[in-house]
Design a protein around this motif. Structure first.
Motif, short mmCIF file in Angstrom:
data_model
loop_
_atom_site.label_atom_id
_atom_site.label_comp_id
_atom_site.label_asym_id
_atom_site.label_seq_id
_atom_site.Cartn_x
_atom_site.Cartn_y
_atom_site.Cartn_z
N THR A 165 -15.93 9.09 -1.15
CA THR A 165 -14.87 8.43 -1.26
C THR A 165 -13.48 9.55 -1.05
N VAL A 166 -12.57 8.97 -0.37
CA VAL A 166 -11.16 9.47 0.10
C VAL A 166 -10.36 8.58 -0.69
N THR A 167 -9.34 9.03 -1.60
CA THR A 167 -8.41 8.29 -2.10
C THR A 167 -7.07 8.94 -2.10
N LEU A 168 -6.20 7.73 -1.79
CA LEU A 168 -4.87 8.10 -1.48
C LEU A 168 -4.07 7.47 -2.54
N ASP A 169 -3.61 8.25 -3.67
CA ASP A 169 -2.77 7.52 -4.77
C ASP A 169 -1.41 8.05 -5.27
N GLY A 170 -0.58 7.76 -4.50
CA GLY A 170 0.62 8.30 -4.52
C GLY A 170 1.06 9.66 -3.49
N ALA A 171 -0.07 9.47 -2.29
CA ALA A 171 0.13 10.68 -1.31
C ALA A 171 1.23 10.50 -0.41
N ALA A 214 -19.53 4.91 2.93
CA ALA A 214 -18.27 5.50 2.70
C ALA A 214 -16.93 4.59 2.31
N VAL A 215 -16.19 5.14 1.81
CA VAL A 215 -14.99 4.56 1.12
C VAL A 215 -13.62 5.21 1.21
N VAL A 216 -12.63 4.40 1.69
CA VAL A 216 -11.38 4.97 1.71
C VAL A 216 -10.40 4.00 0.74
N GLN A 217 -9.70 4.51 -0.13
CA GLN A 217 -8.90 3.78 -1.18
C GLN A 217 -7.50 4.06 -0.90
N VAL A 218 -6.91 3.13 -0.55
CA VAL A 218 -5.27 3.55 -0.32
C VAL A 218 -4.72 2.85 -1.61
N LEU A 219 -4.50 3.48 -2.72
CA LEU A 219 -3.82 2.93 -3.84
C LEU A 219 -2.45 2.85 -3.61
N SER A 220 -1.86 3.93 -2.85
CA SER A 220 -0.24 4.17 -2.80
C SER A 220 -0.03 5.47 -1.74
N VAL A 221 0.71 4.99 -0.64
CA VAL A 221 0.88 6.14 0.43
C VAL A 221 2.28 5.95 0.97
N SER A 222 2.87 6.94 1.24
CA SER A 222 4.44 6.91 1.86
C SER A 222 4.24 8.11 2.82
N GLY A 223 5.45 8.14 3.43
CA GLY A 223 5.64 9.28 4.46
C GLY A 223 5.81 8.57 5.69
N ASN A 224 6.37 9.17 6.70
CA ASN A 224 6.84 8.34 8.03
C ASN A 224 5.65 8.81 8.95
N HIS A 225 4.39 8.69 8.61
CA HIS A 225 3.29 8.89 9.24
C HIS A 225 2.29 7.92 9.35
N ASP A 226 1.09 7.83 9.99
CA ASP A 226 0.09 7.08 10.22
C ASP A 226 -1.34 7.49 9.30
N VAL A 227 -1.75 6.25 8.80
CA VAL A 227 -3.23 6.83 8.29
C VAL A 227 -4.17 6.10 9.21
N ASN A 274 8.04 2.63 4.77
CA ASN A 274 7.04 1.68 3.33
C ASN A 274 6.54 2.66 2.55
N VAL A 275 6.35 1.97 1.50
CA VAL A 275 5.02 2.30 0.75
C VAL A 275 4.00 1.26 0.70
N VAL A 276 2.75 1.85 1.28
CA VAL A 276 1.49 1.00 1.42
C VAL A 276 0.62 1.08 0.08
N LYS A 277 0.31 0.03 -0.33
CA LYS A 277 -0.46 -0.17 -1.58
C LYS A 277 -1.77 -1.16 -1.31
N GLY A 278 -2.73 -0.69 -2.11
CA GLY A 278 -3.59 -1.74 -2.54
C GLY A 278 -4.91 -1.96 -1.32
N LEU A 279 -5.16 -1.03 -0.51
CA LEU A 279 -6.04 -1.47 0.68
C LEU A 279 -7.33 -0.38 0.39
N THR A 280 -8.47 -1.16 0.47
CA THR A 280 -9.91 -0.49 0.40
C THR A 280 -10.73 -0.74 1.67
#
Length: 208
Positions: free
Chosen positions: A133-139, A154-167, A195-201
């Motif tokens: 599990t990889v979690t981005l939570d305010g990353a 395998a799991v990726v949780q994007v709870l919150s991510v910002s910064g002018n780059h891609d995941v 942007n701030v991207v939130k809520g993606l699993t």
């Protein structure tokens, strides 16, 4: 490690199960050995204002935990084993500078049952081979962040991510049976931008 001291280890380094090593504010632990492993079966705590720097090691194996509000920089191969975790917590941000930062590079593997949790600044281009599990939570992304899904569930949780780059999340190269690999990869690209991207699993599902 206290009193703003710097400890440099030029050989193998073990934190045994049940042992907690705290690097206090202003202090630094440097691991610099190309031929010996760093093994964390216990816990390493990096306080805000402290630094854990692995300049060189045969490899880094984490079956316990590394928990940081300071600077963690690892240039060696890292494997977070089942039951293990690396947690980069949030900390002070002043004048755009983050007290808590994480640098790992391209050789970071999260095994099944293991976790990588990032709640602060990712300071380098990072590639994670993920079976857990990889979690981005305010990353906050200082560079692009890639997750290679390498196992069923395998799991990726994007709870919150910002910064002018891609995941980027992909299962290209996933081995699902003996000598059988994914030929038509699934890929998800999150263009964070301003942007701030939130809520993606994203959950990897392998069926035959």
């Amino acid at each position: 490690i206290k009193n703003k001291s710097t400890v440099t280890v030029k050989g193998g380094f073990n934190v045994n199960e049940g042992v907690t090593l705290t690097i206090e504010k202003g202090s630094t632990l440097i691991i610099n050995s190309a031929s010996a492993s760093m093994i964390v079966a216990g816990k390493i705590i990096v306080e805000e204002g402290a630094t854990l720097e692995v300049e060189g090691a045969k490899d880094v194996q984490v079956s316990g935990s590394i928990e940081s509000e300071g600077t963690v920089s690892i240039t060696s191969t890292v494997t977070v084993k089942s039951g293990g975790s690396i947690v980069i917590n949030d900390a002070t941000v002043k004048d755009g500078k983050y007290a808590s930062t994480f640098t790992a590079g391209a050789d970071l593997t999260v095994e099944a049952g293991a976790e990588l949790i990032i709640k602060s600044k990712v300071a380098s281009v990072t590639t994670v081979t993920n079976k857990g599990t990889v979690t981005l939570d305010g990353a906050v992304l200082g560079e692009d962040f890639m997750v290679k899904m390498a196992a069923d569930k395998a799991v990726v949780q994007v709870l919150s991510v910002s910064g002018n780059h891609d995941v980027n999340i992909t299962d290209a190269g996933l081995k699902f049976a003996k000598d059988k690999y994914v030929t038509k990869a699934n890929t998800v690209t999150i263009a964070v931008g301003s942007n701030v991207v939130k809520g993606l699993t994203v959950v990897e599902t392998v069926s035959s």
